[in-house]
Scaffold this active site. Structure first.
Site, mmCIF file in Angstrom:
data_model
loop_
_atom_site.group_PDB
_atom_site.id
_atom_site.type_symbol
_atom_site.label_atom_id
_atom_site.label_comp_id
_atom_site.label_asym_id
_atom_site.label_seq_id
_atom_site.Cartn_x
_atom_site.Cartn_y
_atom_site.Cartn_z
ATOM 1 N N HIS A 174 47.889 39.139 40.725
ATOM 2 C CA HIS A 174 47.470 37.810 41.167
ATOM 3 C C HIS A 174 48.433 36.709 40.767
ATOM 4 C CE1 HIS A 174 43.371 38.706 42.739
ATOM 5 N NE2 HIS A 174 43.639 39.827 42.106
ATOM 6 N N HIS A 188 35.202 39.383 34.716
ATOM 7 C CA HIS A 188 36.384 40.228 34.991
ATOM 8 C C HIS A 188 37.378 40.301 33.830
ATOM 9 C CE1 HIS A 188 39.217 42.412 37.404
ATOM 10 N NE2 HIS A 188 40.111 41.454 37.321
ATOM 11 N N ASP A 204 39.309 38.019 41.575
ATOM 12 C CA ASP A 204 38.567 39.212 41.165
ATOM 13 C C ASP A 204 37.398 38.749 40.317
ATOM 14 O OD1 ASP A 204 41.436 41.423 40.644
ATOM 15 O OD2 ASP A 204 40.221 40.990 42.412
ATOM 16 N N GLU A 217 37.695 39.401 47.920
ATOM 17 C CA GLU A 217 38.455 40.626 48.065
ATOM 18 C C GLU A 217 37.485 41.767 48.310
ATOM 19 O OE1 GLU A 217 41.982 41.045 46.966
ATOM 20 O OE2 GLU A 217 42.306 39.321 45.697
#
Lengths: 599, 339
Positions: free
Chosen positions: A73, A157, A178, A203
């Site tokens: 990312h 996450h 995420d 996502e």
């Protein structure tokens, strides 16, 4: 129609290189700037030529937002800002800003020093890039410029991961990065309020996964560690300093306590302090339980886990060691690995993805004879295990988030279109929203329905509320008025007032239609026939027969005269104002059909 | 692995799941971090799915469920999509009662589905053409609980009363009755489990197991139906829940082992080789209690195991599903003789 345009960047359908361009109300935002770890050439970076073929990108983007510190990312960020060229603001949360450069530097070292690559960013570039970063707090509305604002939400996450809301006027987009909808031992679960964005970008990499229960996974891990330690073996767990390591530490500590185990557990020197430092610094980012107990006792100061010293690796007997770096490509974890690899009683547990070329990757692919420096061959007899503890949302998690945020549209990125059809249908059926799945490089346009606030004049408001049913806050009400747009304001006023303000006179439109009817009788008898006929049919309307011989239906006038040339034909004059157009036309066609015989 | 919902409202899902790689292969092949199932494809069913069977050698699925006894045929894997599409409906004449068809499939001469809700409504339909291939002679109108193909010509039907009927489809009018079950309160319901022996062996050489809602288990040899091979009682809670979810199945890879479920949140595994016809209580080899403990705990009814099945290759591995939406894949460790 106003629209929001979304283009996921990057070539190919691959997972792992997050970079999404969003165009909203004239503002251009880049979401994440990730690197693909599997490629060694330019394919590992997103394809920025989509924004512009040459030159710097500063003028084309209003801001860049990074969701969290994982390399898929943020890995391409220094390349993007220093090598391609971007000088605008880069937004991320405080923990991300603190941890990102460490990971980037770590990765740079492997790529350049170990693999000898040349077209890669330098340490200085990482530093220069981070100077452009503006750190944000959770739930803090940040004004990027006069019109564009962003807000970060907790995503779970990893430490510092956030979901971002991007808002321009009344159009908004939420990007999840995420996230994880289930809390774990040291982080909470993602949360967002009912912000009702026009679009939710999420996502879908793990959307087709149905997660195994966490309990079973943890039990499997604990079983393997326990069995190895029971038979006197040593367990090596290569980790990155922050991330899943803390989760596993808390897990082992609890297990050791419960089972009253005596074998030592060690955490690499330097690592403990660094991790503790960051967790203490960003304590608000951990979960509630940790925060509560932190006052009495630092959750990350463990009873059974001690700092490691290099010499301990040679100690006889069972032990568990957490060591960096995570892919066994250098440093302490590799050193320990070399010492322990030859004994089949030992075990190494890889907790995540390993880049090609690293020792971690090699042993996971089954290689058991490794060539080390100086042409030495290392035979790997120890057990190799691979367990993923990553915290991602699956299909159930995605549905939960959509339920929380209530977007009008959903966009899934990073999934293969063929494999997303079912999820798309599921989302569309359950939430009655449109679901899009663009391929990388493909632009999706989402039409929005922004609300425009308008001032209404008091007179008009009073008048409209007097007509019709009592206004209900939950139901839209249809109104009749004139919209005046002057300078930058919108006002809703009655037509009369509008005319007055503009100094215009009102025009009246009146329509007249002649309908011929065969009727030899006298005019007033024809009128009576028409009256009875209409009264019979138009039961809901006010049909009146006036003394002067004319008929009114509501405000429409009907008069009968004899035809000048033919006495057997009567001419009905039907006359109505523009406002009664519909009823007027209806009456005319009704009369044209003729009168029934019997009246 | 295919799972489907049986809720009352619209929008029950059918999901075809790929188990994690560790469960797919016989031996550990390389390393894999995944312990998760993947949804390979999914579809939506308007009616609750009470029974679901693959049609062997095709990419078709057949499901059945209330409100009537018609069957739904679905296409599973298409190249370009992951949606399970409804292909056709096999209609049947309906009775007035709310019944649903039990089904069994085979693809010997063609893909066939054997179905019926009652003993007098049993037929075999060719799946693709929906043509009727065989109708069983009527021998009563009892409700059926389980149907099976013993081979491509032989059918075995089990009624809810426990009555077993054999039929040879080459002789349409014949319906041979097998033993009845020991006399029992008439509210007792039965289901059956059959096993395919090794390739080439006679289909009727494998004993047929029947399970009742009171926990009685009978084993019958189809070649000698006048007497029971064995009779045993399982230690199960008294029939609180109905017989809807009663399930008994033979282990494909372990001789003489069977599993039962449907009484509560557990699955019992028995070794029948030591059984006789005394009707004594049998000791299970293993009881899987995971479903009872797995849930959120506290709120609502305890979960009930709705169905179970054996892994085709791994000898002591079973899959079971429960009313709380959980799917478990589990095995048990045989305690070793020594130590």
């Amino acid at each position: 129609m106003p629209e929001i345009k979304v283009t996921p960047l990057g070539a190919g359908q691959d997972v792992g290189r997050s970079c999404i361009l969003v165009s909203i109300a004239g503002k251009n935002v880049m979401l994440d700037c990730g690197m693909h770890m599997g490629y060694n050439d330019d394919r590992r970076f997103p394809d920025f030529s989509y924004i512009t073929q040459n030159g710097r990108l500063t003028d084309f983007l209003d801001c860049v937002i990074i969701s969290h510190f994982h390399l898929d990312h943020c890995g391409a960020l220094p390349y993007f800002s220093e090598m391609v060229g971007y000088d605008g603001p880069i937004y991320m949360t405080h923990p991300t800003k603190a941890i990102c450069p460490i990971l980037l530097e770590d990765y740079r070292k492997i790529t350049v020093d170990k693999k000898g690559e040349t077209n890669f960013f330098t340490s200085q570039m990482i530093k220069d890039c981070m100077k452009k970063v503006v750190a944000v707090h959770l739930h803090q509305t940040v004004q990027v410029d006069e019109e564009l604002e962003i807000k970060a939400y907790y995503a779970g996450h990893v430490l510092g991961a956030a979901m971002f809301q991007i808002k321009v006027g009344c159009e908004s987009v939420v990007y999840t990065g995420d996230y994880n909808m289930t809390p774990d031992r040291h982080l909470g679960a993602a949360w967002i309020d009912k912000c009702r964005p026009d679009l939710l970008i999420t996502e879908s990499t793990y959307a087709t996964t149905i997660r195994d229960s966490k309990r079973c996974r943890e039990r499997d891990f604990l079983k393997k560690v326990h069995e190895t330690v029971e038979r006197g073996g040593k367990v090596l767990i290569p980790v990155f300093a922050l991330g899943r390591a803390q989760e596993l530490c808390i897990l082992l500590e609890t297990f050791w306590e419960r089972m009253n185990l005596k074998a030592p557990i060690y955490f690499s020197t330097g690592l403990t302090e660094k991790a503790n430092h960051y967790y203490k610094l960003f304590i608000t980012w951990t979960n509630q339980k940790i925060r509560k107990t932190f006052v009495q006792r630092n959750m990350f100061e463990f009873k059974h886990i001690k700092a490691f010293d290099r010499a301990f690796a040679d100690n006889p007997g069972p032990m568990v060691v957490f060591a960096t770096p995570g892919m066994l490509h250098a440093g302490q974890s590799l050193q320990i690995f070399r010492k322990w690899a030859g004994n089949e009683k030992n075990m190494v547990i890889m907790p995540g993805y390993c880049v090609q070329g690293t020792v971690g990757h090699k042993i996971l692919s089954g290689q058991r004879k490794l060539e080390m420096e100086g042409r030495q061959i290392l035979e790997v007899k120890m057990q190799v295990e691979y367990m993923s503890f990553s915290a991602h949302a699956d299909a159930k998690g995605i549905m939960q988030l959509i339920r929380q945020a209530e977007p009008s549209n959903v966009l899934l990125v990073h999934g293969e279109a063929k494999k997303m059809e079912f999820l798309k249908q599921k989302i569309e059926q359950e939430f009655h929203v449109s679901c899009f799945m663009p391929a990388n490089g493909e632009t999706t346009t989402i039409l929005t329905n922004p609300c425009i606030p308008v001032d209404i004049s008091l007179g008009l408001l009073k008048r409209e509320t007097a007509i019709g049913p009592v206004p209900d806050a939950k139901k839209p009400k249809l109104m009749h008025g004139s919209l005046l747009m002057k300078d930058n304001s919108f006002r809703l006023v009655s037509p009369e007032q509008a005319l007055k303000e503009l100094g215009l006179a009102e025009h009246q439109l009146r329509f007249t239609c002649r309908v011929h009817i065969q009727d030899p009788r006298k005019e007033h008898e024809t009128v009576l026939r028409v009256y009875n006929h209409l009264k019979g049919i138009l039961k809901d309307y006010s049909v009146q027969h006036l003394p002067d011989g004319s008929i009114t239906v509501e405000s429409i006038l009907i008069q009968a005269t004899a035809h000048s040339e033919d006495q057997g034909t009567k001419v009905l004059l039907v006359s109505w104002t523009y406002q009664d157009e519909e009823l007027g036309s209806y009456l005319t066609s009704l009369l044209k059909k003729g009168l029934p015989q019997s009246t | 692995v295919c799972v489907a919902g049986y809720g009352q409202s619209d929008g029950n899902e059918i999901l075809q799941l790929i188990p994690p790689p560790t469960l797919l292969t016989k031996e550990a092949q390389g390393l894999c971090p995944e312990r998760d199932f993947k949804v390979e494809c999914g579809g939506f069913s308007e009616r609750p799915v009470y029974s679901l069977k693959y049609v062997p050698d095709t990419s078709l699925l057949v499901t059945s469920g209330p409100p009537d006894s018609s069957l739904q045929v679905w296409q599973v894997s298409a190249e370009d999509s992951d949606v399970i599409k409804s292909v056709s409906t096999i209609a049947t004449e309906n009775g007035t009662e709310q019944s649903w068809a039990k089904i069994a499939t085979i693809s010997a001469r063609a893909p066939w589905v054997l179905h019926g809700s009652r003993l007098d409504r049993v037929q075999i339909t060719e799946v693709e053409s929906r043509k009727n291939v065989y109708t069983a002679a009527s021998r009563g109108s009892e409700e059926l609980s389980t149907l099976a193909f013993l081979d491509c010509n032989t059918l075995l039907l089990c009624c809810a009363t426990g009555r077993l009927c054999l039929a040879d489809i080459r002789q349409p009018q014949s319906l041979v009755e097998a033993t009845a079950v020991p006399s029992a309160p008439c509210t007792e319901q039965w289901c059956m489990g059959t096993r395919h022996g090794a390739q080439g062996s006679e289909p009727s050489s494998q004993p047929v197991a029947r399970l009742s809602s009171r926990g009685l288990l009978t084993l019958t040899d189809l070649r000698k139906t006048s007497e029971l091979l064995a009779l045993a009682k399982a230690r199960v809670p008294s029939p609180g829940s109905g017989a809807e979810f009663l399930c008994v199945s033979w282990a494909p890879a372990l001789e003489g082992y069977l599993a039962i479920s449907g009484f509560d949140g557990t699955v019992h595994v028995y070794d029948t080789q030591s059984w006789d016809s005394s009707g004594r209580e049998a000791e299970p080899i293993f009881i899987h209690k995971g479903h009872a403990f797995g849930g959120a705990g506290g709120s609502g009814d305890p979960p009930l195991v709705t169905v179970h099945t054996w892994h085709l290759q791994k000898p002591r591995t079973l899959l079971s599903a429960a009313s709380d939406g959980s799917l478990h894949v589990w095995d048990w460790v045989q305690p070793c003789g020594k130590c």
